[in-house]
Design a protein around this motif. Structure first.
Motif: not given
Length: 287
Positions: A22-28, A57-67, A80-84
């Motif tokens: 999740l902390d990496e740039a994920l390209s197609l 999916y990537v957005l929701l995965a990052r928002l899940k961790r943020a949740s 901090d959560v937003a930037f992560e």
């Protein structure tokens, strides 16, 4: 191995990869490689099984961790959560969080609505309906074409099409009455950032295309085996037939995709017939 299960395992592997990076740039390109699929088809294969795009999916995965950070780790500030979560601003994070969960990050931190939250992670494939389509496998011959590239908003494709029609009329080359017309979408317009969307409008033409002011140039649609389905009616609903090929026909067929986008043969055109009488042949390149 059951072919459908084989495709599902590929998609599950991609989801697991996303969840672990999740902390990496994920390209197609990277995700399609993980899923052992051509980048031209991967986004549609993924969506046909998950019901959402890889970007979503990537957005929701990052928002899940943020949740989880918001609910269980009060020592982390909302900023901090937003930037992560890879947002450039707190405002952007708040908008995305509210749009997906119906609560602002601060509201969620105080009193999470877990039932609503869970519903966002119940992924369902798009509904295709109970219809059974007639799909044929054919050998498509390599076809030389004249083409014009549309880049940008899918809503402006008709502007580019008008340029191609003007080129045909002004030069007499690739006449519409006797030369097949094709469209080649390099990605799904519903899931592609507008600046990255490309759609080639093509007309059969042998040899080089003379230099012109319209931006029309020579190109080739490669030959090879293709699955073909017929779409009848509005081009606005063409994705229904495309996703039938990816979700229903492809897993059951046992075929593998070639490294070229699906493409359309417009048997007739929008300015020639009523919309209900439009006929489009959809080609899915296979090995």
């Amino acid at each position: 191995m059951n072919v459908v299960k084989h495709h599902e395992r590929r998609i599950r592997k991609v989801c697991d990869f996303i969840d672990g990076h999740l902390d990496e740039a994920l390209s197609l390109e990277e995700l399609s490689s993980v899923g052992a699929s051509s980048k031209f088809h991967f986004h549609r294969v993924f969506k046909s099984f998950m019901g959402i795009s890889t970007i979503q999916y990537v957005l929701l995965a990052r928002l899940k961790r943020a949740s989880f950070r918001l609910a269980f780790e009060p020592e982390h500030s909302v900023t901090d959560v937003a930037f992560e979560a890879h947002f450039e601003s707190l405002e952007g994070f708040s908008r995305a969080f509210s749009r997906n969960f119906g609560q602002t990050p601060s509201q969620f931190r105080k009193q999470p609505n877990w039932p609503s939250w869970h519903s966002k992670y119940e992924f369902n494939p798009p509904k295709i309906g109970d219809r059974v389509m007639d799909v044929k496998v054919v050998e498509f011959c390599e076809t030389q074409v004249a083409l014009i590239e549309h880049k940008g908003s899918p809503k402006l494709v008709y502007n580019t099409a008008a340029k191609f029609i003007d080129w045909r009329k002004s030069t007499g080359l690739s006449p519409v009455k006797t030369s097949h017309t094709y469209g080649v979408p390099y990605s799904d317009p519903a899931d592609t950032v507008e600046d990255e969307f490309r759609f080639d409008i093509c007309g059969v033409h042998q040899g080089n295309v003379p230099k012109n002011a319209f931006g029309v140039k020579s190109g080739v649609i490669p030959g090879g085996r293709c699955a073909v389905a017929v779409h009848k009616g509005s081009h606005d609903l063409i994705s229904d037939t495309v996703y039938y090929l990816y979700r229903n026909w492809l897993p059951e067929s046992g075929e593998e995709l070639r490294d070229f986008p699906c493409f359309f043969h417009y048997v007739n055109l929008v300015h020639e017939v009523d919309e209900c009488d439009l006929i489009t042949h959809i080609y899915l390149p296979i090995r």
